[in-house]
Design an enzyme around this catalytic site. Structure first.
Site, PDB file in Angstrom:
ATOM      1  CE1 TYR A 144      -8.921  -5.164   8.215  1.00 45.21           C
ATOM      2  CE2 TYR A 144      -9.396  -2.773   7.152  1.00 45.21           C
ATOM      3  CZ  TYR A 144      -9.872  -4.045   7.517  1.00 45.21           C
ATOM      4  OH  TYR A 144     -11.089  -4.288   7.567  1.00 45.21           O
ATOM      5  CG  ASP A 239      -4.270  -0.612   0.882  1.00 46.10           C
ATOM      6  OD1 ASP A 239      -4.879   0.547   1.010  1.00 46.10           O
ATOM      7  OD2 ASP A 239      -4.654  -1.243   1.889  1.00 46.10           O
ATOM      8  CE  LYS A 267     -10.292   3.877   5.834  1.00 43.10           C
ATOM      9  NZ  LYS A 267      -9.366   2.959   5.816  1.00 43.10           N
TER      10      LYS A 267
END
Ligand SMILES: *Cc1c(COP(=O)(O)O)cnc(C)c1O
Length: 423
Positions: A144, A239, A267
């Site tokens: 994702y 990522d 995050k």
């Protein structure tokens, strides 16, 4: 546990918010029941609207690595907020942030701040396309990279949880430039590269996957991707929205010893505020506007409150590298404890873990890619999830999500969690 007020809030939310939530993975659609509405959190604990206390293994999907409402982070935000919350002009804080990140992370000479992981990944892909002059990119099944159109092809996280095969609204024209492969299968990557020779700008991946449960890269896989990118003049994009500043101060690049050309963050980098970033080698990053022509912008990018929360968090991590060994120790303790307790139950399970990421799959075979993750027994996971929740343990409401430990967790909390697994 009495959750009357959460149930009422969810009913109310459904009147004015699609599905009652502002991000699909928060809903309990796949595990059943209604989501808890959180009113506050401190350290390792969440408190819902009814006043119930939970041990938190989501940690805001990894962002709260130090635990909730860490005193230094709270104080830094409080002090800063009195100077206004946004200017739309440069600040010294952004320079400090860029200097701190480039000092902590390997292979990042220049870094640009954005407001989410999605923005970071979609901007990195645009830059890779602009830099190489090629249109296609490779991503892995079950990985994702946020909700930008081109990533919503065989994606993990909520798309896997809700079994969405194709997203209405993502045009065929966009989707055709997204090539997908199974994770941990270098031959499949080589085949794709051969087929689309010289048309591929980049390979993007989660170096340690967290959006189909926690799945580790197998020995030699990342090295192989690095060589393919070097041979074909493609960019390797890590990522690190989940893994950045979580697996090590320098993220997966440092921990696994692999160089990426571009890296994306989110995050942890915002310490619980909406922040993302992408960075990499100078000659690539210099193609970004205003220096180059690859346009990318954001009204709230580098927002001072977001910067001070992130800076304070990253500084604590940099100055206290033992946090990483403590987190690893706690994660291993949890894994070993859960294994002992779950073995007694007599059904098959697999616990994958890396650093402070961990997940339980109810499966008899190793979980090493999206196919094996999807083949696990999700009904059993849903039962497990609810049993844990009833005992005050808050896990991600999906088998397709990693759990994230925060360093406020005590060994007593872990013991409580392990014990709950046996009930
Ligand atoms: C969460 C996540 C994103 C998206 O970040 P948002 O801040 O939710 O847009 C991208 N990549 C990975 C690996 C993620 O875990």
């Amino acid at each position: 546990m009495n959750t009357t007020l959460s149930v009422k809030l969810f009913e109310r939310a459904c009147q004015t918010i699609p599905g009652g939530v502002n991000s699909p993975v928060r809903a309990f659609r796949s595990v059943g029941g209604t989501p808890l509405f959180i009113s506050k959190a401190k350290g390792a604990y969440l408190f819902d609207a009814d006043g119930n206390k939970y041990i938190d293994y989501i940690s805001s999907w990894g962002a709260m690595i130090l635990g909730h409402a860490h005193d230094s982070v709270v104080k830094a935000i409080q002090e800063r907020v009195a100077y206004s919350t946004s200017y739309g002009a440069p600040t010294e804080l952004e320079v400090e942030m860029a200097e701190l990140i480039t000092g902590m992370v390997p292979n990042v000479d220049l870094i640009r701040m954005v407001s989410s992981g999605t923005e970071a990944c979609m901007s990195a892909i645009r830059l890779a396309r602009g830099f190489t002059g090629r249109n296609k990119f490779i991503k892995f099944e079950g990985h994702y990279h946020g909700h930008a159109d081109s990533f919503l092809v065989k994606a993990g996280s909520g798309m896997a949880t809700f079994n969405i095969q194709a997203v209405p609204g993502v045009t065929a024209g966009v989707a055709q430039d997204t090539l997908t492969c199974p994770f941990n299968d270098p031959e499949a990557v080589r085949l794709l590269v051969k087929k689309h020779h010289a048309g591929i700008a980049a390979i993007i991946l989660e170096p340690v996957a967290g959006n189909m449960g926690c799945i580790l890269p197998e020995k030699g896989f990342l090295e192989e991707l690095r060589s393919i990118c070097d041979e074909e003049n493609m960019l390797l994009i890590f990522d690190e929205v989940m893994t950045g500043f979580r697996l090590a101060p320098g993220g997966a690049q440092e921990k696994l010893g692999i160089r990426a050309d571009l890296v994306t963050y989110g995050k942890v980098i915002g310490g619980g505020m909406p922040v993302g970033a992408f960075g990499g080698r100078r000659e690539i990053m210099e193609h970004l506007a205003p220096q180059g022509k690859v346009y990318q912008a954001g009204t709230l990018s580098g927002n001072p409150i977001a910067m001070i929360a992130g800076l304070t968090t990253l500084r604590i991590l940099k100055e206290n590298p033992q946090i990483y060994s403590e987190l690893e120790k706690k994660t291993r303790y949890l894994k070993e404890g859960m294994e002992k307790v779950l073995e007694k139950k007599g059904f098959p399970f697999v616990i994958n873990h890396f650093g402070s990421m961990i997940s339980v799959h109810f499966s008899a075979q190793p979980v090493r890619n999206f196919a094996t993750s999807s083949a696990s027994n999700t009904e059993r996971f849903n039962e497990f999830f609810h049993s844990m929740l009833d005992q005050g343990i808050y896990l991600p409401p999906s088998a397709f999500e990693s759990w994230f430990l925060n360093n406020a967790l005590s060994f007593r909390d872990l013991d409580e969690t392990i014990e709950a697994c046996g009930n």
